[in-house]
Each structure stands twice: as structure tokens, then as C-alpha cells.
Scaffold this motif. Structure first.
Motif, PDB file in Angstrom:
ATOM      1  N   ASP A   5       2.222 -32.102 -14.906  1.00 18.39           N
ATOM      2  CA  ASP A   5       3.492 -32.834 -14.136  1.00 18.39           C
ATOM      3  C   ASP A   5       2.783 -34.119 -13.448  1.00 18.39           C
ATOM      4  O   ASP A   5       1.994 -34.026 -12.554  1.00 18.39           O
ATOM      5  CB  ASP A   5       3.651 -31.591 -13.149  1.00 18.39           C
ATOM      6  N   ILE A   6       3.553 -35.179 -13.563  1.00 15.73           N
ATOM      7  CA  ILE A   6       3.257 -36.539 -13.105  1.00 15.73           C
ATOM      8  C   ILE A   6       3.956 -36.583 -11.930  1.00 15.73           C
ATOM      9  O   ILE A   6       5.113 -36.842 -11.952  1.00 15.73           O
ATOM     10  CB  ILE A   6       3.794 -37.661 -14.180  1.00 15.73           C
ATOM     11  N   GLY A   7       3.099 -36.598 -10.757  1.00 11.12           N
ATOM     12  CA  GLY A   7       3.646 -36.835  -9.550  1.00 11.12           C
ATOM     13  C   GLY A   7       3.392 -38.014  -8.859  1.00 11.12           C
ATOM     14  O   GLY A   7       4.382 -39.044  -9.080  1.00 11.12           O
ATOM     15  N   ILE A  12      -3.276 -40.295 -17.750  1.00  9.54           N
ATOM     16  CA  ILE A  12      -4.286 -40.801 -18.850  1.00  9.54           C
ATOM     17  C   ILE A  12      -4.411 -42.195 -18.854  1.00  9.54           C
ATOM     18  O   ILE A  12      -3.486 -42.878 -18.957  1.00  9.54           O
ATOM     19  CB  ILE A  12      -3.720 -40.311 -20.258  1.00  9.54           C
ATOM     20  N   ILE A  13      -5.582 -42.530 -18.718  1.00 10.07           N
ATOM     21  CA  ILE A  13      -6.018 -44.237 -18.764  1.00 10.07           C
ATOM     22  C   ILE A  13      -6.866 -44.287 -19.858  1.00 10.07           C
ATOM     23  O   ILE A  13      -7.924 -43.584 -20.138  1.00 10.07           O
ATOM     24  CB  ILE A  13      -6.695 -44.669 -17.465  1.00 10.07           C
ATOM     25  N   VAL A  14      -6.216 -45.031 -21.036  1.00 10.47           N
ATOM     26  CA  VAL A  14      -6.940 -45.267 -22.444  1.00 10.47           C
ATOM     27  C   VAL A  14      -7.918 -46.542 -22.269  1.00 10.47           C
ATOM     28  O   VAL A  14      -7.276 -47.418 -21.820  1.00 10.47           O
ATOM     29  CB  VAL A  14      -5.885 -45.556 -23.477  1.00 10.47           C
ATOM     30  N   GLU A  15      -9.058 -46.022 -22.639  1.00  7.85           N
ATOM     31  CA  GLU A  15     -10.087 -47.372 -22.484  1.00  7.85           C
ATOM     32  C   GLU A  15     -11.021 -47.319 -24.021  1.00  7.85           C
ATOM     33  O   GLU A  15     -11.873 -47.913 -24.377  1.00  7.85           O
ATOM     34  CB  GLU A  15     -11.203 -47.024 -21.486  1.00  7.85           C
ATOM     35  N   THR A  33       3.519 -44.854 -14.184  1.00  6.49           N
ATOM     36  CA  THR A  33       3.080 -44.735 -15.385  1.00  6.49           C
ATOM     37  C   THR A  33       2.406 -43.391 -15.616  1.00  6.49           C
ATOM     38  O   THR A  33       1.674 -42.801 -15.048  1.00  6.49           O
ATOM     39  CB  THR A  33       2.049 -45.972 -15.597  1.00  6.49           C
ATOM     40  N   THR A  34       2.533 -42.960 -16.906  1.00  8.62           N
ATOM     41  CA  THR A  34       1.792 -41.634 -17.408  1.00  8.62           C
ATOM     42  C   THR A  34       0.840 -41.975 -18.327  1.00  8.62           C
ATOM     43  O   THR A  34      -0.384 -41.386 -18.075  1.00  8.62           O
ATOM     44  CB  THR A  34       2.904 -40.817 -18.244  1.00  8.62           C
TER      45      THR A  34
END
Length: 194
Positions: A5-7, A12-15, A33-34
């Protein structure tokens, strides 16, 4: 799979190289951003059987690719906007190397000058954009923006149905020199009023 649940924060941060499968992303707050792909990485991201569900009226980009050297592949995903929220942005990418395959879009809603799917690469972007085998139901406002493309985009075997364009375009494409082609084949259009 996992449900997010994106509040207020990015989920997720992709590295590094990443595979995301069988997840549900519910946008319920004011997060912008999700999934974020950092500009400093060169990687591939594979997203399969995920649901992106818009439940908030605030602006969001579900997948925000800030890396010109990264590739994205979406397979069997769904973007749901069943409450007709006005700002449902599925994807922003500064890389052309994006494939959206066998996905369902229910009422995707871009807004003024910003499309629900926006590809905006630099001249050194890699790969090409493909939108294949998708089902788009009741697109609201602007659906797809392909800006400054340097490789031939592919649109094939998609179904676009049951929406009112209200004298507005659903796709905005700019091909950069020397590119002079756009592969557009076997697409179906049903019950579109304009």
C-alpha cells in the motif's frame, strides 16, 4: 508475491538487476513513485504478473525509470483505475528499451501534457519500445507519449476498446531523424467514439 500500500514513500528503489513477480501495488496516498530505477544504474528490470492499482487522486508514476541505460520488460501486468482517478501514470522512462507485453489497462488516465505511458529518451538511449498483445479498456485523456524516439517502435496485436476520445488523441509520437518508420500492425479498435 507481496502487496504494497503506497502512501508516502517509494516501495522499491532499483539499484541492480531486478525481477518483480506476483506483487500488488495499491496507490492510496500522496507518494509520487512506486518503483524507481536510479539514474546511476545500468540494469534490466523484469516485472511479471503484477497489479498496479490506482486508488488516490494525487499524482503518481508507478514505474519511474531515470536510467537511460536500463531495460524494462512488463509481462502479464494490470494497471487498474476502476475509480477513474485523474492522474494514473503507469510508466515514465528515459530509456526506449521498454517492452509491455500481454498487459491489461483499465481506465488508464494521463493528464494534461503527461501520458499514462511516457517514453522520453535521450539520443544515446538503447533499445526500442514495444507495446504488444495488450488490452486497453476506456483510456481516459492521454494514453501513450513516445517523445524523441531513435529506434523503430512496435505496436502489434493490441486491442483498444470502449472509450470516448472527446476530440483528444490517445497517442503522441515523435520520430527523430533519421528514423522514419513505426511498426503498427494487427491492432483492433472497438467501440471508440471521438
Amino acid at each position: 508475491g507481496v502487496a504494497f500500500d503506497i502512501g508516502l514513500v517509494i516501495a522499491i528503489i532499483v539499484e541492480a538487476q531486478c525481477e518483480i513477480r506476483n506483487c500488488v501495488f495499491n496507490h492510496i496516498g500522496s507518494a509520487s513513485t512506486t518503483i524507481l530505477i536510479n539514474p546511476s544504474v545500468s540494469t534490466s528490470v523484469f516485472i511479471e504478473n503484477c497489479i498496479f492499482n490506482e486508488q488516490s487522486s494525487s499524482n503518481v508514476v508507478f514505474v519511474d525509470n531515470r536510467s537511460p541505460d536500463s531495460t524494462l520488460y512488463f509481462l502479464n501486468c494490470s494497471l487498474l483505475n476502476e475509480n477513474s482517478q485523474p492522474n494514473t501514470r503507469f510508466l515514465y522512462s528515459i530509456s526506449e528499451a521498454v517492452t509491455i507485453d500481454s498487459c491489461n489497462f483499465v481506465q488508464p488516465a494521463g493528464y494534461t501534457n503527461i501520458q499514462a505511458i511516457r517514453i522520453d529518451p535521450s539520443s544515446n538511449s538503447i533499445g526500442s519500445f514495444s507495446f504488444i498483445n495488450n488490452d486497453v479498456f476506456n483510456a481516459i485523456n492521454r494514453l501513450i507519449g513516445l517523445l524523441r524516439l531513435y529506434q523503430t517502435p512496435i505496436f502489434a496485436n493490441n486491442t483498444f476498446h470502449d472509450f470516448n476520445r472527446n476530440r483528444s488523441y490517445f497517442m503522441d509520437v515523435t520520430l527523430c531523424s533519421p528514423l522514419n518508420s513505426f511498426l503498427f500492425e494487427n491492432n483492433t479498435y472497438r467501440n471508440i467514439v471521438g
